[in-house]
Design a protein around this motif. Sequence first.
Motif, short mmCIF file in Angstrom:
data_model
loop_
_atom_site.label_atom_id
_atom_site.label_comp_id
_atom_site.label_asym_id
_atom_site.label_seq_id
_atom_site.Cartn_x
_atom_site.Cartn_y
_atom_site.Cartn_z
N MET A 41 -10.54 -6.75 13.63
CA MET A 41 -10.69 -6.10 12.27
C MET A 41 -9.34 -5.69 11.71
O MET A 41 -8.93 -6.07 10.99
CB MET A 41 -12.65 -5.56 12.05
CG MET A 41 -13.26 -6.09 12.36
SD MET A 41 -14.48 -5.32 11.95
CE MET A 41 -14.94 -4.37 10.90
N LEU A 42 -9.02 -4.82 12.33
CA LEU A 42 -7.93 -4.09 12.75
C LEU A 42 -7.19 -4.57 12.74
O LEU A 42 -5.88 -4.07 11.66
CB LEU A 42 -8.04 -3.01 13.45
CG LEU A 42 -6.27 -2.17 14.18
CD1 LEU A 42 -6.57 -0.74 12.62
CD2 LEU A 42 -7.07 -0.87 15.24
N ALA A 43 -6.70 -6.10 13.28
CA ALA A 43 -5.40 -6.00 13.20
C ALA A 43 -5.40 -6.86 11.86
O ALA A 43 -4.93 -6.85 11.42
CB ALA A 43 -5.00 -7.23 14.31
N THR A 44 -6.74 -7.36 10.99
CA THR A 44 -6.55 -7.97 9.93
C THR A 44 -6.23 -7.06 9.14
O THR A 44 -5.48 -7.89 7.98
CB THR A 44 -7.96 -8.97 9.18
OG1 THR A 44 -8.39 -9.93 10.78
CG2 THR A 44 -8.28 -9.58 7.95
N MET A 45 -6.34 -5.38 8.56
CA MET A 45 -6.39 -4.63 7.45
C MET A 45 -4.91 -4.58 7.76
O MET A 45 -4.43 -4.70 6.98
CB MET A 45 -7.45 -3.29 8.53
CG MET A 45 -9.05 -3.88 7.76
SD MET A 45 -9.89 -2.52 8.63
CE MET A 45 -9.60 -1.47 6.92
N VAL A 46 -4.36 -5.03 8.93
CA VAL A 46 -3.28 -3.89 9.17
C VAL A 46 -2.19 -5.31 8.38
O VAL A 46 -1.25 -4.72 7.84
CB VAL A 46 -2.12 -4.20 10.55
CG1 VAL A 46 -1.17 -3.47 11.32
CG2 VAL A 46 -3.43 -2.27 11.38
N ALA A 47 -2.30 -6.20 9.42
CA ALA A 47 -1.20 -7.78 8.50
C ALA A 47 -2.00 -7.30 7.14
O ALA A 47 -0.69 -8.04 6.23
CB ALA A 47 -2.83 -8.90 9.07
N ALA A 48 -3.18 -7.32 6.27
CA ALA A 48 -2.95 -7.03 4.82
C ALA A 48 -2.65 -5.99 4.40
O ALA A 48 -2.49 -5.34 2.81
CB ALA A 48 -4.64 -6.92 4.26
N GLY A 49 -1.45 -4.69 4.95
CA GLY A 49 -1.37 -3.87 4.81
C GLY A 49 -1.67 -2.12 4.20
O GLY A 49 -1.20 -1.51 4.29
N GLN A 50 -3.37 -2.44 5.42
CA GLN A 50 -3.21 -1.19 5.08
C GLN A 50 -2.73 -0.54 6.26
O GLN A 50 -2.23 -0.80 7.17
CB GLN A 50 -5.16 -1.43 5.87
CG GLN A 50 -6.23 -1.51 4.57
CD GLN A 50 -5.69 -1.45 3.59
OE1 GLN A 50 -6.55 -0.02 3.31
NE2 GLN A 50 -5.33 -2.57 2.51
N ASP A 51 -3.58 1.46 6.12
CA ASP A 51 -3.07 1.59 7.55
C ASP A 51 -3.80 2.00 8.30
O ASP A 51 -4.64 1.74 8.00
CB ASP A 51 -2.70 3.64 6.40
CG ASP A 51 -2.51 4.57 7.24
OD1 ASP A 51 -1.41 4.75 7.77
OD2 ASP A 51 -3.10 5.01 7.81
N PRO A 52 -2.86 1.29 9.32
CA PRO A 52 -3.30 1.51 10.77
C PRO A 52 -4.56 2.64 11.42
O PRO A 52 -5.87 2.58 11.86
CB PRO A 52 -2.23 1.24 12.12
CG PRO A 52 -1.24 1.22 11.17
CD PRO A 52 -1.08 1.44 9.45
N ALA A 53 -3.83 3.69 11.12
CA ALA A 53 -4.76 5.45 11.69
C ALA A 53 -6.10 4.80 11.22
O ALA A 53 -7.15 5.30 11.26
CB ALA A 53 -3.83 6.01 11.33
N THR A 54 -6.03 4.56 9.22
CA THR A 54 -6.81 5.10 8.11
C THR A 54 -8.10 3.59 8.98
O THR A 54 -8.43 3.92 9.54
CB THR A 54 -6.50 4.90 7.51
OG1 THR A 54 -5.54 6.11 6.67
CG2 THR A 54 -7.80 4.80 5.82
N SER A 55 -7.64 2.77 8.94
CA SER A 55 -7.94 1.05 9.90
C SER A 55 -9.53 1.49 10.92
O SER A 55 -10.21 1.25 11.01
CB SER A 55 -7.34 0.33 9.51
OG SER A 55 -6.78 -0.18 8.13
N GLU A 56 -8.32 2.18 11.64
CA GLU A 56 -8.48 2.36 13.02
C GLU A 56 -9.98 3.24 12.71
O GLU A 56 -11.08 2.95 13.34
CB GLU A 56 -7.84 2.66 13.90
CG GLU A 56 -8.28 2.43 15.91
CD GLU A 56 -7.73 2.84 16.55
OE1 GLU A 56 -7.45 2.41 17.34
OE2 GLU A 56 -6.19 3.63 16.14
N ALA A 57 -9.76 4.54 12.30
CA ALA A 57 -10.68 5.75 12.30
C ALA A 57 -12.24 5.01 11.19
O ALA A 57 -12.71 5.76 11.08
CB ALA A 57 -10.16 6.83 11.58
N ALA A 58 -11.99 4.08 10.05
CA ALA A 58 -13.24 3.23 9.30
C ALA A 58 -13.36 2.91 10.15
O ALA A 58 -15.07 2.70 10.02
CB ALA A 58 -12.18 2.97 8.17
N ILE A 59 -13.27 1.72 10.90
CA ILE A 59 -13.92 1.25 11.72
C ILE A 59 -14.89 1.74 13.08
O ILE A 59 -15.67 1.65 12.82
CB ILE A 59 -12.99 -0.14 11.81
CG1 ILE A 59 -12.61 -1.26 11.49
CG2 ILE A 59 -13.63 -0.83 13.04
CD1 ILE A 59 -10.90 -1.85 12.38
#
Length: 353
Positions: A41-59
């Motif tokens: 999920m994190l890889a998909t979000m980052v590839a779509a332009g989401q902030d890595p730290a925010t994405s990881e914390a949200a998951i």
Amino acid sequence: MTLSPIKPPPRPRPAALLDLTPDWLQWVADNRLWDCAPASMLATMVAAGQDPATSEAAIAQIEQDPVYLSARRHQQMLRKLESVCANLQQVWQSDPAYGVIEKRRGVSRDEFVGRYVRGCRPVVLQGVADDWPAMRRWSPADLRERFGHLAVDVQVGRNADALFEQNKEKLRQRMTVAEFVDLVVNGGATNDHYLTANDEMLRRPEFMPLLADIGSMPPTCDRSLLHTAASFWFGPAGTRTPLHHDTLMLFHTQIVGRKRWRLVSPLQTPLLYNRMGVYSPVDLDAPDHARYPLLRQARVLETVLEPGDTLFLPLGWWHQVSSLALSMSFSYTNFDADVPNEFSYVNPSIGNW
């Protein structure tokens, strides 16, 4: 009177969740409910332009979100129902003859109701249409001669719309029967045009001569109701009906040509990704197991209807139909049995999820 205290509201959502748009927040919840791996999920979000730290914390934080936790509880109840269906399916499949759709002649009313209607078992009845004038008369030329001047609504442009059945109203085109016969006869094998039950032409008095071409019927049918419960199908080789289930039981008699039917038990609905109405996005002719991995567990039955064959489709059975040659067929739901044939379904409206 003493009132119970109101429960305090849940704690505010953490900042990482609030930083996501509603679409992304729902995406995170959906994928965790599907038990997708957080790393993927994190890889998909980052590839779509989401902030890595925010994405990881949200998951990570979604696991503690009270709305998400409520969804997990409801998911447990859903999975219990799915397991009940799967266990009953195992019992059905334990019958050595489960994988074969029977072809029978001369089935009595009592046996038909007990074994096939209440037993929810598909069967091909042979001999039902032996005395039908339609078997000797129906052809494209006959249809053109008798009804060519009448207008019907056909589906045209199906090849350009992957959801041609769901969008059938948008694909309606008015033309005369003669024009459509010429299109079918001269157009070769294609799924682009089809005259289906959606036209309801057999409700119109001017098409009643077609019903006069129908003879004896299965023992559970009321002939007096036929004019309210019959449908006509006509199209070239190559026409397809996508995987779906009907909301009642029906008979389908093949008059001209051949059709291949592929069927899946209603107990295996959880394997078919039913996200919109009565339709599945799965194509049993070209299964995409990478996108729909649960489909590997589904048991697909198959039969080919020859001219004169009548398929009984029990309640809820999923089916995908392909015409192997230019085809004319007739379906009907005029049941006369001590069994209901009106049912309610709570259908999903999720769409492409």
